[in-house]
Write a protein that holds these residues in place. Structure first.
Motif, PDB file in Angstrom:
ATOM      1  N   PHE A 102      14.600  -0.150   9.003  1.00  0.00           N
ATOM      2  CA  PHE A 102      14.972   0.978   9.873  1.00  0.00           C
ATOM      3  C   PHE A 102      16.027   1.859   9.206  1.00  0.00           C
ATOM      4  O   PHE A 102      16.154   3.034   9.517  1.00  0.00           O
ATOM      5  N   VAL A 103      16.779   1.271   8.279  1.00  0.00           N
ATOM      6  CA  VAL A 103      17.815   2.023   7.546  1.00  0.00           C
ATOM      7  C   VAL A 103      17.204   2.843   6.411  1.00  0.00           C
ATOM      8  O   VAL A 103      17.586   3.994   6.188  1.00  0.00           O
ATOM      9  N   PHE A 104      16.262   2.257   5.677  1.00  0.00           N
ATOM     10  CA  PHE A 104      15.678   2.945   4.520  1.00  0.00           C
ATOM     11  C   PHE A 104      15.112   4.327   4.851  1.00  0.00           C
ATOM     12  O   PHE A 104      15.361   5.276   4.104  1.00  0.00           O
TER      13      PHE A 104
ATOM     14  N   PRO B 276       8.026  -3.874 -11.136  1.00  0.00           N
ATOM     15  CA  PRO B 276       6.569  -3.761 -11.272  1.00  0.00           C
ATOM     16  C   PRO B 276       5.847  -4.313 -10.048  1.00  0.00           C
ATOM     17  O   PRO B 276       6.239  -5.338  -9.484  1.00  0.00           O
ATOM     18  N   GLU B 277       4.769  -3.629  -9.652  1.00  0.00           N
ATOM     19  CA  GLU B 277       3.999  -4.067  -8.487  1.00  0.00           C
ATOM     20  C   GLU B 277       3.452  -5.482  -8.674  1.00  0.00           C
ATOM     21  O   GLU B 277       3.397  -6.255  -7.718  1.00  0.00           O
ATOM     22  N   LYS B 278       3.053  -5.810  -9.892  1.00  0.00           N
ATOM     23  CA  LYS B 278       2.514  -7.146 -10.167  1.00  0.00           C
ATOM     24  C   LYS B 278       3.565  -8.217  -9.854  1.00  0.00           C
ATOM     25  O   LYS B 278       3.265  -9.235  -9.240  1.00  0.00           O
ATOM     26  N   GLU B 279       4.814  -7.980 -10.240  1.00  0.00           N
ATOM     27  CA  GLU B 279       5.896  -8.926  -9.956  1.00  0.00           C
ATOM     28  C   GLU B 279       6.140  -9.023  -8.449  1.00  0.00           C
ATOM     29  O   GLU B 279       6.329 -10.112  -7.908  1.00  0.00           O
ATOM     30  N   PHE B 280       6.126  -7.895  -7.769  1.00  0.00           N
ATOM     31  CA  PHE B 280       6.288  -7.870  -6.313  1.00  0.00           C
ATOM     32  C   PHE B 280       5.206  -8.716  -5.653  1.00  0.00           C
ATOM     33  O   PHE B 280       5.505  -9.560  -4.797  1.00  0.00           O
ATOM     34  N   LEU B 281       3.947  -8.519  -6.049  1.00  0.00           N
ATOM     35  CA  LEU B 281       2.843  -9.278  -5.465  1.00  0.00           C
ATOM     36  C   LEU B 281       2.956 -10.772  -5.757  1.00  0.00           C
ATOM     37  O   LEU B 281       2.832 -11.595  -4.850  1.00  0.00           O
TER      38      LEU B 281
ATOM     39  N   PHE C 180       9.319   5.274   5.029  1.00  0.00           N
ATOM     40  CA  PHE C 180       9.565   4.340   3.935  1.00  0.00           C
ATOM     41  C   PHE C 180       8.628   3.154   4.148  1.00  0.00           C
ATOM     42  O   PHE C 180       8.501   2.663   5.275  1.00  0.00           O
ATOM     43  N   PRO C 181       7.950   2.670   3.086  1.00  0.00           N
ATOM     44  CA  PRO C 181       6.980   1.587   3.233  1.00  0.00           C
ATOM     45  C   PRO C 181       7.558   0.356   3.936  1.00  0.00           C
ATOM     46  O   PRO C 181       8.578  -0.180   3.537  1.00  0.00           O
ATOM     47  N   GLY C 182       6.878  -0.045   4.997  1.00  0.00           N
ATOM     48  CA  GLY C 182       7.306  -1.191   5.793  1.00  0.00           C
ATOM     49  C   GLY C 182       7.837  -0.778   7.158  1.00  0.00           C
ATOM     50  O   GLY C 182       8.049  -1.619   8.020  1.00  0.00           O
ATOM     51  N   LEU C 183       8.032   0.523   7.365  1.00  0.00           N
ATOM     52  CA  LEU C 183       8.613   1.010   8.622  1.00  0.00           C
ATOM     53  C   LEU C 183       7.728   0.701   9.826  1.00  0.00           C
ATOM     54  O   LEU C 183       8.219   0.259  10.860  1.00  0.00           O
ATOM     55  N   TYR C 184       6.424   0.920   9.697  1.00  0.00           N
ATOM     56  CA  TYR C 184       5.537   0.772  10.854  1.00  0.00           C
ATOM     57  C   TYR C 184       5.487  -0.657  11.386  1.00  0.00           C
ATOM     58  O   TYR C 184       5.331  -0.869  12.587  1.00  0.00           O
ATOM     59  N   THR C 185       5.624  -1.618  10.517  1.00  0.00           N
ATOM     60  CA  THR C 185       5.556  -3.015  10.948  1.00  0.00           C
ATOM     61  C   THR C 185       6.937  -3.648  11.120  1.00  0.00           C
ATOM     62  O   THR C 185       7.035  -4.809  11.525  1.00  0.00           O
ATOM     63  N   ALA C 186       7.996  -2.896  10.845  1.00  0.00           N
ATOM     64  CA  ALA C 186       9.357  -3.446  10.936  1.00  0.00           C
ATOM     65  C   ALA C 186       9.717  -3.865  12.361  1.00  0.00           C
ATOM     66  O   ALA C 186      10.396  -4.875  12.558  1.00  0.00           O
ATOM     67  N   GLY C 187       9.278  -3.114  13.357  1.00  0.00           N
ATOM     68  CA  GLY C 187       9.591  -3.449  14.750  1.00  0.00           C
ATOM     69  C   GLY C 187       9.020  -4.800  15.152  1.00  0.00           C
ATOM     70  O   GLY C 187       9.705  -5.634  15.751  1.00  0.00           O
ATOM     71  N   GLY C 188       7.755  -5.033  14.814  1.00  0.00           N
ATOM     72  CA  GLY C 188       7.135  -6.317  15.117  1.00  0.00           C
ATOM     73  C   GLY C 188       7.802  -7.451  14.360  1.00  0.00           C
ATOM     74  O   GLY C 188       8.002  -8.546  14.888  1.00  0.00           O
TER      75      GLY C 188
ATOM     76  N   THR D 166       0.823  -1.220   0.000  1.00  0.00           N
ATOM     77  CA  THR D 166       0.000   0.000   0.000  1.00  0.00           C
ATOM     78  C   THR D 166       0.854   1.265   0.000  1.00  0.00           C
ATOM     79  O   THR D 166       0.401   2.307  -0.449  1.00  0.00           O
ATOM     80  N   GLY D 167       2.083   1.162   0.490  1.00  0.00           N
ATOM     81  CA  GLY D 167       2.993   2.309   0.483  1.00  0.00           C
ATOM     82  C   GLY D 167       3.809   2.429  -0.793  1.00  0.00           C
ATOM     83  O   GLY D 167       4.601   3.360  -0.940  1.00  0.00           O
ATOM     84  N   GLY D 168       3.650   1.485  -1.719  1.00  0.00           N
ATOM     85  CA  GLY D 168       4.382   1.544  -2.980  1.00  0.00           C
ATOM     86  C   GLY D 168       5.843   1.134  -2.860  1.00  0.00           C
ATOM     87  O   GLY D 168       6.713   1.684  -3.533  1.00  0.00           O
ATOM     88  N   PHE D 169       6.117   0.133  -2.027  1.00  0.00           N
ATOM     89  CA  PHE D 169       7.491  -0.303  -1.790  1.00  0.00           C
ATOM     90  C   PHE D 169       8.307  -0.566  -3.056  1.00  0.00           C
ATOM     91  O   PHE D 169       9.438  -0.083  -3.163  1.00  0.00           O
ATOM     92  N   PRO D 170       7.776  -1.317  -4.031  1.00  0.00           N
ATOM     93  CA  PRO D 170       8.608  -1.597  -5.218  1.00  0.00           C
ATOM     94  C   PRO D 170       9.090  -0.308  -5.904  1.00  0.00           C
ATOM     95  O   PRO D 170      10.257  -0.205  -6.283  1.00  0.00           O
TER      96      PRO D 170
END
Length: 187
Positions: free
Chosen positions: A137-139, A87-92, A147-155, A69-73
């Motif tokens: 945490f670095v990104f 491409p998002e399709k490849e990521f998914l 950066f997409p993924g930061l909020y859930t990186a701790g867990g 949802t944050g557009g990581f790719p």
């Protein structure tokens, strides 16, 4: 397994943005090391370890939802000014659905103490979990903001740490059981 891991690493290096590929290659090396050192000769037996692994994989899917949802790719390509698009399709297809299925198949294999399944427990714990958690945490530091993924990186980081602890502890327990069996045979 070494041939599959090498083929996967080659594919990643040839097709993905190099930063993502490097993380996957390092994850493969770390996973191989953990597997050989701790679980190859003594595959996981404890359902507790497998349950924590499956919970961590479930959390990985939540993490991937945040990334998607944050557009990581797109963001990772932009962050490192990569000449390769992702491409998002490849990521998914590859990282969410493909790896998601593989992680759950590995959990089922681990229930039956299948050695190769244990490789994926380590690959997940050290690579997709721990290394990925650190990277998230670095990104944001490199980007100077979210950066997409930061909020859930701790867990993600915590679940992987717990899994690594339990995998090592499991090896010690199984090793002690083996030594006890050998001693009882000697008597």
């Amino acid at each position: 397994m070494a041939i599959l891991a090498a083929a996967f690493c080659t594919w990643a290096l040839l097709t993905l943005p190099i930063q993502g590929a490097v993380i996957l290659v390092v994850a493969s090396v770390l996973g191989w090391s953990g597997w050989i050192a701790f679980s190859y000769t003594r595959p996981v037996k404890s359902r507790k370890v497998i349950a924590v692994y499956l919970c961590a994989v479930g959390f990985q899917l939540i993490h991937m939802a945040e990334e998607y949802t944050g557009g990581f790719p797109h963001e990772i390509v932009e962050l490192f000014d990569s000449p390769r698009d992702w491409p998002e399709k490849e990521f998914l297809l590859v990282f969410v659905f493909g790896f998601g299925a593989l992680y759950f198949f590995a959990g089922a294999g681990a229930l039956y103490r299948i050695r190769v399944a244990n490789f994926f427990l380590w690959w997940y714990a050290l690579g997709a979990g721990l290394l990925n958690g650190i990277a998230h945490f670095v990104f944001p530091i490199l980007k100077g903001g979210y950066f997409p993924g930061l909020y859930t990186a701790g867990g993600h980081f915590i679940m992987s740490g717990l899994l690594i602890y339990l995998l090592i502890k499991e090896n010690r327990v199984l090793k002690a059981e083996e030594q006890q069996q050998v001693q009882s045979l000697v008597r």
